[in-house]
Design an enzyme around this catalytic site. Structure first.
Site, mmCIF file in Angstrom:
data_model
loop_
_atom_site.group_PDB
_atom_site.id
_atom_site.type_symbol
_atom_site.label_atom_id
_atom_site.label_comp_id
_atom_site.label_asym_id
_atom_site.label_seq_id
_atom_site.Cartn_x
_atom_site.Cartn_y
_atom_site.Cartn_z
ATOM 1 N N CYS A 1 0.798 -1.231 0.000
ATOM 2 C CA CYS A 1 0.000 0.000 0.000
ATOM 3 C C CYS A 1 0.826 1.275 0.000
ATOM 4 C CB CYS A 1 -0.915 0.005 1.216
ATOM 5 S SG CYS A 1 -2.097 -1.340 1.183
HETATM 6 N N1 LIG Z 1 -2.497 -6.201 2.012
HETATM 7 C C1 LIG Z 1 -2.926 -5.149 2.648
HETATM 8 O O1 LIG Z 1 -2.526 -4.892 3.783
HETATM 9 C C2 LIG Z 1 -3.931 -4.189 2.048
HETATM 10 C C3 LIG Z 1 -4.556 -3.271 2.897
HETATM 11 C C4 LIG Z 1 -5.501 -2.411 2.376
HETATM 12 C C5 LIG Z 1 -5.786 -2.463 1.016
HETATM 13 N N2 LIG Z 1 -5.157 -3.340 0.192
HETATM 14 C C6 LIG Z 1 -5.536 -3.352 -1.203
HETATM 15 O O2 LIG Z 1 -6.369 -4.481 -1.438
HETATM 16 C C7 LIG Z 1 -6.143 -5.007 -2.728
HETATM 17 C C8 LIG Z 1 -5.767 -6.463 -2.644
HETATM 18 O O3 LIG Z 1 -4.536 -6.595 -1.947
HETATM 19 P P1 LIG Z 1 -4.051 -7.948 -1.287
HETATM 20 O O4 LIG Z 1 -2.941 -7.568 -0.379
HETATM 21 O O5 LIG Z 1 -5.186 -8.736 -0.752
HETATM 22 O O6 LIG Z 1 -3.479 -8.709 -2.589
HETATM 23 P P2 LIG Z 1 -3.074 -10.271 -2.677
HETATM 24 O O7 LIG Z 1 -2.081 -10.352 -3.785
HETATM 25 O O8 LIG Z 1 -2.737 -10.805 -1.333
HETATM 26 O O9 LIG Z 1 -4.408 -10.976 -3.127
HETATM 27 C C9 LIG Z 1 -5.007 -10.783 -4.352
HETATM 28 C C10 LIG Z 1 -5.634 -12.075 -4.804
HETATM 29 O O10 LIG Z 1 -6.325 -11.817 -6.025
HETATM 30 C C11 LIG Z 1 -6.144 -12.915 -6.874
HETATM 31 N N3 LIG Z 1 -6.436 -12.463 -8.236
HETATM 32 C C12 LIG Z 1 -5.686 -11.710 -9.044
HETATM 33 N N4 LIG Z 1 -6.338 -11.476 -10.192
HETATM 34 C C13 LIG Z 1 -7.534 -12.077 -10.095
HETATM 35 C C14 LIG Z 1 -8.650 -12.187 -10.950
HETATM 36 N N5 LIG Z 1 -8.669 -11.614 -12.167
HETATM 37 N N6 LIG Z 1 -9.698 -12.889 -10.527
HETATM 38 C C15 LIG Z 1 -9.694 -13.486 -9.299
HETATM 39 N N7 LIG Z 1 -8.671 -13.411 -8.444
HETATM 40 C C16 LIG Z 1 -7.606 -12.711 -8.841
HETATM 41 C C17 LIG Z 1 -4.729 -13.368 -6.631
HETATM 42 O O11 LIG Z 1 -4.524 -14.710 -7.040
HETATM 43 C C18 LIG Z 1 -4.626 -13.180 -5.111
HETATM 44 O O12 LIG Z 1 -5.010 -14.352 -4.421
HETATM 45 C C19 LIG Z 1 -5.079 -4.107 -3.349
HETATM 46 O O13 LIG Z 1 -5.705 -3.089 -4.077
HETATM 47 C C20 LIG Z 1 -4.392 -3.510 -2.155
HETATM 48 O O14 LIG Z 1 -3.796 -2.269 -2.451
HETATM 49 C C21 LIG Z 1 -4.242 -4.225 0.695
#
Ligand SMILES: NC(=O)c1ccc[n+]([C@@H]2O[C@H](COP(=O)([O-])OP(=O)(O)OC[C@H]3O[C@@H](n4cnc5c(N)ncnc54)[C@H](O)[C@@H]3O)[C@@H](O)[C@H]2O)c1
Length: 477
Positions: A308
């Site tokens: 992030c």
């Molecule tokens: N990790 C954090 O602490 C956090 C906190 C707040 C916001 N975010 C935001 O949340 C969002 C997700 O982050 P995350 O950390 O969970 O990512 P992540 O990489 O842990 O998880 C994303 C998941 O989406 C899946 N994926 C990708 N493309 C896909 C598709 N087309 N269809 C279905 N599944 C798909 C991946 O295989 C993965 O399992 C981002 O925008 C991030 O900026 C993350």
């Protein structure tokens, strides 16, 4: 869980019934003929009788699944990663702070299925999207995952579904990018389906604020979308904060993360100035924090990490260019934070030189903690890799210890480090290195042992002082 064919049939019958009911009224209006029963959907959310789809079962999506299941809904979890889907259905976890027992409990409860088959999107009443939003190689927003997911939803979209984007992104993504794709099949947002944005505020590993305890901001495309998204989230989080539009909700998330990035840059800058003056910035922050108003502590470190804070500010910077506005504050913060690993290596180099008359070249450095923050296994954007790169470029060899990362996985960014394994934290391993460098201060690490055995200990997190250790071998950086 109903089968695909049965679910599709039930959906089609429900759509036809809705269509027949509405066409009894104003038959001349095409919009009225396909109008959906917003009240019925609202009641299903409030009664927790709906089936909720979560797309993207990662650090954000998986805890969200837990929160929704906890309030009684059925959940279909979608992910393109077949390995993750198989693990979840087998009751296993791939995220360290979410125990396998939790996933196994969801499966036993009978209300959770993970699937890679997007045809089953028609079974759900709401779709919550938690896919990655990284930067491209040129540090610009990469919406490929959001667009790919929206394109996968579009052909399955049916009247009466609520679609919510949770991924962090720039203002305009929900309505400028997603809405036209979703409307390609002829259904209209705000009439046939409902579109909203609600930013994820997950803080992985934070035991005080788990998903259900974090209030959620919600913004809808039109009043029905806002009402529905509020009703849904009210069922499983501690509160919802409705705002006037999806763009406002998108801006809220960026503002929260930019606030952190800028304040971290500020304390990083102060750290360098105060170090030159012989003042300990951590002591300063601790004392300043006693002011009961007008001060909020942020802490310096070896550089920004995670999915992030290093990334999100540049989503706004990029979008701002469309309006001929430069974001100098944000870029300056980025510059200061990007310099941090270089500063840390300079401190390490200076200490080796002053104390042992050594250059970095030929030394053995042990990096402690390579996850981007304490007590989690997430290594995305971790400054540890920049540190490894800089130290090795100066001719040293780097080993690492991280109880959360037994082996560095293959990634596009750090291919050269893939396959390296965490070394055991034994007195012999500690004595064998020229210096240890604390990059991430996991609680599990025995800092007393480290301080006792290492000839030089460079601490970027104030971990030793926090553990009550003071030794001449410690250098703060
Ligand atoms: N990790 C954090 O602490 C956090 C906190 C707040 C916001 N975010 C935001 O949340 C969002 C997700 O982050 P995350 O950390 O969970 O990512 P992540 O990489 O842990 O998880 C994303 C998941 O989406 C899946 N994926 C990708 N493309 C896909 C598709 N087309 N269809 C279905 N599944 C798909 C991946 O295989 C993965 O399992 C981002 O925008 C991030 O900026 C993350």
């Amino acid at each position: 869980m109903v089968s695909n064919a049965a679910a599709e049939k039930a959906d089609v019958q429900r759509d036809m019934k809705a269509s027949r009911t509405s066409s009894r009224g104003d038959k001349s209006s095409a919009a009225a003929a396909r109008a959906v029963d917003v009240e019925a959907l609202h009641r299903r959310f409030v009664a927790r009788e709906a089936t909720i789809g979560v797309i993207g079962l990662g650090y954000v999506g998986l805890p969200l699944v837990g929160a929704i299941l906890g309030s009684g809904f059925a959940v279909l979890g979608f992910d393109i990663d077949a390995e993750k889907v198989a693990q979840l259905n087998a009751g296993h976890s791939y995220i360290r702070h979410i125990p396998a027992a939790t996933i196994a409990g969801w499966r036993r409860g009978g209300r959770f299925n993970a699937i890679a088959d997007f045809t089953r999107l028609r079974e759900v009443d709401a779709v919550l999207i938690c896919v990655p939003t990284p930067l491209t190689r040129h540090r610009e927003p990469d919406l490929a995952y959001v667009v790919g997911t929206t394109e996968a939803i579009a052909p399955k979209l049916r009247p009466g579904q609520l679609i919510v984007l949770e991924s962090t992104t720039y203002p305009g993504t929900t309505r400028e990018v997603m809405q036209p794709i979703l409307e390609r099949g002829g259904l209209k947002s705000g009439v046939d389906f409902f579109l909203a944005y609600s930013p994820e505020r997950e803080d992985p590993g934070n035991t005080q604020f788990s998903t259900t305890k974090i209030p959620k901001v919600v913004g809808g495309d039109g009043p029905d979308a806002l009402r529905l998204v509020t009703a849904l989230y009210d069922q499983f989080v501690s509160g919802t904060i409705p705002v006037s539009s999806p763009e406002t909700a998108e801006a809220v998330k960026l503002t929260e993360n930019i606030f952190r990035a800028v304040n971290i840059a500020l304390v990083n800058e102060l750290k360098m100035v105060y170090a030159a003056m012989g003042i300990d910035v951590w002591e300063v922050i601790k004392a300043a924090s006693t002011k009961p108003f007008g001060f909020m502590p942020f802490y310096p470190g070896p550089g920004l990490g995670g999915h992030c804070i290093p990334i999100d500010p540049f989503y706004l910077t990029w979008k701002a260019r469309e309006y001929d506005i430069s974001t100098r504050f944000i870029e300056l913060a980025g510059e200061v934070n990007t310099r941090m690993p270089h500063y840390v290596v300079e401190r390490l180099s200076g200490a080796l030189n002053e104390r042992f008359g050594k250059s970095v070249k030929g030394t053995r450095i042990l990096l402690l903690g390579i996850a981007y923050k304490k007590n989690v296994d997430d290594i995305r954007e971790s400054p540890a890799f920049k540190l490894m790169e800089l130290i090795e470029a100066r001719g040293a060899s780097v080993a690492y210890h991280d109880p959360y990362v037994p082996e560095i996985p293959m990634s596009r960014e750090h291919k050269e480090f893939a396959g390296r394994r965490s070394v055991a934290l034994t007195p012999a391993a500690l004595r064998d290195c020229d210096a240890a460098l604390i990059c991430t201060d996991h609680d599990e690490v025995d800092y007393h042992l480290v301080a006792e055995c290492c000839p030089l200990l460079v601490d970027t997190r104030n971990a030793c002082a926090n553990a009550g250790i003071a030794a001449a071998s410690i250098v703060k950086a």
